[in-house]
Design a protein around this motif. Structure first.
Motif, PDB file in Angstrom:
ATOM      1  N   ASN A 111      69.303  23.671 -35.468  1.00  0.00           N
ATOM      2  CA  ASN A 111      68.549  22.426 -35.322  1.00  0.00           C
ATOM      3  C   ASN A 111      69.478  21.244 -35.063  1.00  0.00           C
ATOM      4  O   ASN A 111      69.014  20.128 -34.809  1.00  0.00           O
ATOM      5  CB  ASN A 111      67.653  22.156 -36.544  1.00  0.00           C
ATOM      6  N   GLY A 112      70.779  21.473 -35.126  1.00  0.00           N
ATOM      7  CA  GLY A 112      71.754  20.470 -34.749  1.00  0.00           C
ATOM      8  C   GLY A 112      72.126  19.469 -35.825  1.00  0.00           C
ATOM      9  O   GLY A 112      73.057  18.675 -35.636  1.00  0.00           O
ATOM     10  N   HIS A 113      71.446  19.495 -36.954  1.00  0.00           N
ATOM     11  CA  HIS A 113      71.637  18.458 -37.964  1.00  0.00           C
ATOM     12  C   HIS A 113      73.074  18.423 -38.502  1.00  0.00           C
ATOM     13  O   HIS A 113      73.621  17.350 -38.758  1.00  0.00           O
ATOM     14  CB  HIS A 113      70.656  18.682 -39.122  1.00  0.00           C
ATOM     15  N   PHE A 114      73.683  19.593 -38.663  1.00  0.00           N
ATOM     16  CA  PHE A 114      75.040  19.676 -39.219  1.00  0.00           C
ATOM     17  C   PHE A 114      76.093  19.966 -38.148  1.00  0.00           C
ATOM     18  O   PHE A 114      77.257  20.199 -38.470  1.00  0.00           O
ATOM     19  CB  PHE A 114      75.103  20.774 -40.287  1.00  0.00           C
ATOM     20  N   LEU A 115      75.696  19.950 -36.904  1.00  0.00           N
ATOM     21  CA  LEU A 115      76.585  20.416 -35.840  1.00  0.00           C
ATOM     22  C   LEU A 115      77.768  19.478 -35.624  1.00  0.00           C
ATOM     23  O   LEU A 115      78.851  19.929 -35.211  1.00  0.00           O
ATOM     24  CB  LEU A 115      75.790  20.581 -34.542  1.00  0.00           C
ATOM     25  N   ASP A 116      77.591  18.195 -35.894  1.00  0.00           N
ATOM     26  CA  ASP A 116      78.712  17.280 -35.693  1.00  0.00           C
ATOM     27  C   ASP A 116      79.886  17.619 -36.601  1.00  0.00           C
ATOM     28  O   ASP A 116      81.047  17.416 -36.243  1.00  0.00           O
ATOM     29  CB  ASP A 116      78.273  15.825 -35.899  1.00  0.00           C
ATOM     30  N   LYS A 117      79.611  18.208 -37.770  1.00  0.00           N
ATOM     31  CA  LYS A 117      80.669  18.575 -38.706  1.00  0.00           C
ATOM     32  C   LYS A 117      81.310  19.919 -38.372  1.00  0.00           C
ATOM     33  O   LYS A 117      82.464  20.163 -38.740  1.00  0.00           O
ATOM     34  CB  LYS A 117      80.121  18.633 -40.136  1.00  0.00           C
ATOM     35  N   HIS A 118      80.567  20.795 -37.701  1.00  0.00           N
ATOM     36  CA  HIS A 118      81.017  22.183 -37.562  1.00  0.00           C
ATOM     37  C   HIS A 118      81.307  22.621 -36.124  1.00  0.00           C
ATOM     38  O   HIS A 118      81.775  23.739 -35.918  1.00  0.00           O
ATOM     39  CB  HIS A 118      79.963  23.122 -38.151  1.00  0.00           C
ATOM     40  N   ALA A 119      81.036  21.781 -35.142  1.00  0.00           N
ATOM     41  CA  ALA A 119      81.133  22.215 -33.741  1.00  0.00           C
ATOM     42  C   ALA A 119      82.520  22.724 -33.382  1.00  0.00           C
ATOM     43  O   ALA A 119      82.668  23.787 -32.758  1.00  0.00           O
ATOM     44  CB  ALA A 119      80.721  21.067 -32.812  1.00  0.00           C
ATOM     45  N   VAL A 120      83.552  22.002 -33.766  1.00  0.00           N
ATOM     46  CA  VAL A 120      84.921  22.402 -33.408  1.00  0.00           C
ATOM     47  C   VAL A 120      85.292  23.723 -34.072  1.00  0.00           C
ATOM     48  O   VAL A 120      85.828  24.638 -33.418  1.00  0.00           O
ATOM     49  CB  VAL A 120      85.926  21.294 -33.797  1.00  0.00           C
ATOM     50  N   ALA A 121      84.988  23.857 -35.362  1.00  0.00           N
ATOM     51  CA  ALA A 121      85.311  25.098 -36.082  1.00  0.00           C
ATOM     52  C   ALA A 121      84.567  26.283 -35.505  1.00  0.00           C
ATOM     53  O   ALA A 121      85.125  27.393 -35.395  1.00  0.00           O
ATOM     54  CB  ALA A 121      84.987  24.938 -37.564  1.00  0.00           C
ATOM     55  N   LEU A 122      83.317  26.086 -35.125  1.00  0.00           N
ATOM     56  CA  LEU A 122      82.533  27.176 -34.539  1.00  0.00           C
ATOM     57  C   LEU A 122      83.104  27.606 -33.194  1.00  0.00           C
ATOM     58  O   LEU A 122      83.189  28.799 -32.893  1.00  0.00           O
ATOM     59  CB  LEU A 122      81.075  26.736 -34.369  1.00  0.00           C
ATOM     60  N   LYS A 123      83.505  26.632 -32.386  1.00  0.00           N
ATOM     61  CA  LYS A 123      84.114  26.945 -31.096  1.00  0.00           C
ATOM     62  C   LYS A 123      85.406  27.732 -31.298  1.00  0.00           C
ATOM     63  O   LYS A 123      85.650  28.746 -30.634  1.00  0.00           O
ATOM     64  CB  LYS A 123      84.388  25.656 -30.322  1.00  0.00           C
ATOM     65  N   GLU A 124      86.229  27.285 -32.237  1.00  0.00           N
ATOM     66  CA  GLU A 124      87.499  27.971 -32.491  1.00  0.00           C
ATOM     67  C   GLU A 124      87.276  29.368 -33.064  1.00  0.00           C
ATOM     68  O   GLU A 124      88.079  30.276 -32.833  1.00  0.00           O
ATOM     69  CB  GLU A 124      88.349  27.130 -33.451  1.00  0.00           C
ATOM     70  N   ALA A 125      86.165  29.563 -33.777  1.00  0.00           N
ATOM     71  CA  ALA A 125      85.877  30.864 -34.381  1.00  0.00           C
ATOM     72  C   ALA A 125      85.387  31.880 -33.362  1.00  0.00           C
ATOM     73  O   ALA A 125      85.491  33.089 -33.581  1.00  0.00           O
ATOM     74  CB  ALA A 125      84.834  30.709 -35.487  1.00  0.00           C
ATOM     75  N   GLY A 126      84.823  31.387 -32.244  1.00  0.00           N
ATOM     76  CA  GLY A 126      84.365  32.326 -31.221  1.00  0.00           C
ATOM     77  C   GLY A 126      82.963  32.101 -30.697  1.00  0.00           C
ATOM     78  O   GLY A 126      82.496  32.857 -29.838  1.00  0.00           O
ATOM     79  N   VAL A 127      82.264  31.087 -31.180  1.00  0.00           N
ATOM     80  CA  VAL A 127      80.951  30.768 -30.622  1.00  0.00           C
ATOM     81  C   VAL A 127      81.157  30.191 -29.227  1.00  0.00           C
ATOM     82  O   VAL A 127      81.973  29.285 -29.028  1.00  0.00           O
ATOM     83  CB  VAL A 127      80.189  29.763 -31.507  1.00  0.00           C
ATOM     84  N   THR A 128      80.414  30.715 -28.265  1.00  0.00           N
ATOM     85  CA  THR A 128      80.619  30.295 -26.880  1.00  0.00           C
ATOM     86  C   THR A 128      79.545  29.361 -26.361  1.00  0.00           C
ATOM     87  O   THR A 128      79.769  28.635 -25.392  1.00  0.00           O
ATOM     88  CB  THR A 128      80.671  31.526 -25.954  1.00  0.00           C
ATOM     89  N   ARG A 129      78.376  29.381 -26.984  1.00  0.00           N
ATOM     90  CA  ARG A 129      77.281  28.542 -26.505  1.00  0.00           C
ATOM     91  C   ARG A 129      76.333  28.246 -27.649  1.00  0.00           C
ATOM     92  O   ARG A 129      76.347  28.931 -28.675  1.00  0.00           O
ATOM     93  CB  ARG A 129      76.525  29.232 -25.373  1.00  0.00           C
TER      94      ARG A 129
END
Length: 331
Positions: free
Chosen positions: A99-117
């Motif tokens: 839902n995007g509510h917490f994405l500003d805090k986690h976007a970079v970590a998720l990208k580095e972990a392997g989330v692609t989209r």
């Protein structure tokens, strides 16, 4: 062994719900009191159990995993979990629905972990209406999450808008324009009769033909059918000429797409749901906790595919899916 269902469809896509809890209460997805409020923590698969099941699926030919919820980012340690599965040989893509509510805090970590989209749910661009639809959601937080995801490189981003007649259907054109502004794909989704919450909103069902009529009137001849393969399969896709923005419509009720279904769903409680709109399912939590071998688990998954139905019957057998909740199935 390979994952082939009785209708010769190859299963390559696994949607994994890591929780059925969510900080929002969207009316088409979750009852106002939440899902399973009495549930115990031990009912959820832990990350090691989830990883083991995903590994079995990947070894059987699954190439795409989507992390869903509830809201997946309310579960602590999600980035570490993604890091644990991203090296799996054969897994080509890890996507996230949020839902995007917490994405500003986690976007970079998720990208580095392997989330692609990432797919981000946005049902209104009006703060007060957004708050009403989500029963307490903060549009400002979600829009900040969109920008953070784009900056982190979680791309392509998709906006998902569930269109509800008399509620937010007046924002179809505005959502197209927001997609153009951000250079992302916008997908319009018909309401579906999943669970008590979804069934209660079917009087607001807004069909694909009506959605497309509005979009075509807004965009005109610049809307071109997309012949490229969609990353998520079921949507009918178009591209706005001269832009990077695609438009998709998911017409699960008015024009089902079951003949091309290539997915199954794993709930946070270890239930393998074989169809979003049918009750067919298999319990994987019990055998996992009783010590099933890796080969036994894979055989169990292969056998489960034989139970996958040909299609859903949203219009004919609503009672079959009333007991389910969309929030538990991960969409």
């Amino acid at each position: 062994m390979a994952l082939i269902d009785p209708f010769n469809r190859k299963i390559e896509y696994l949607r994994v719900s890591v929780t059925d809890k969510c900080n929002y209460r969207c009316g088409y997805c979750m009852p106002e009191q939440g899902a399973h409020p009495e549930g115990r923590h031990t009912e959820y698969l832990d990350f090691d159990e989830l990883s083991r099941i995903i590994k079995a699926f990947v070894e059987l030919g699954v190439t795409k995993v989507r992390i869903t919820g509830g809201e997946p980012l309310v579960r602590k340690g999600l980035s570490d979990f993604v890091s644990s599965i991203s090296p799996l040989d054969g897994l080509k893509e890890i996507a996230l629905s949020t839902n995007g509510h917490f994405l500003d805090k986690h976007a970079v970590a998720l990208k580095e972990a392997g989330v692609t989209r990432a797919n981000i749910s946005i049902d209104s661009l009006k703060p007060e209406l957004f708050n009403k639809i989500t029963r307490g959601g903060d549009l400002k937080k979600v829009l900040a999450g969109v920008d953070a995801a784009l900056e982190a490189g979680l791309n392509p981003i998709k906006f998902n808008m569930v269109v509800m007649k008399g509620t937010n259907d007046g924002e179809i054109e505005r959502m197209v324009d927001y997609g153009l502004e951000k250079g992302v794909e916008v997908r319009f989704i018909e309401t579906m009769p999943i669970g008590e919450a979804g069934i209660s909103l079917m009087d607001q069902h807004y069909p694909m033909d009506a959605i497309m009529k509005r979009i075509k009137a807004h965009v005109g001849t610049d809307l071109i059918p997309s012949t490229g393969k969609s990353h998520d399969g079921p949507s009918k896709n178009f591209i706005i000429k001269g832009t990077d923005t695609r438009i998709g419509v998911i017409s699960a009720v008015s024009q089902h797409f079951c003949e091309s279904c290539n997915r199954v769903r794993l709930t946070a409680r270890g239930v393998l749901a074989l169809c979003l709109g049918q009750e067919d399912s298999v319990d994987l939590r019990t055998p996992i906790r009783e010590g099933i071998s890796d080969e036994g688990l894979k055989q169990m998954i292969v056998d489960a595919m034989l139970k996958k139905p040909e299609r859903h019957f949203f219009n004919e057998n609503v009672h079959n899916i009333e007991f389910r909740q969309m929030v538990s199935l991960g969409g």
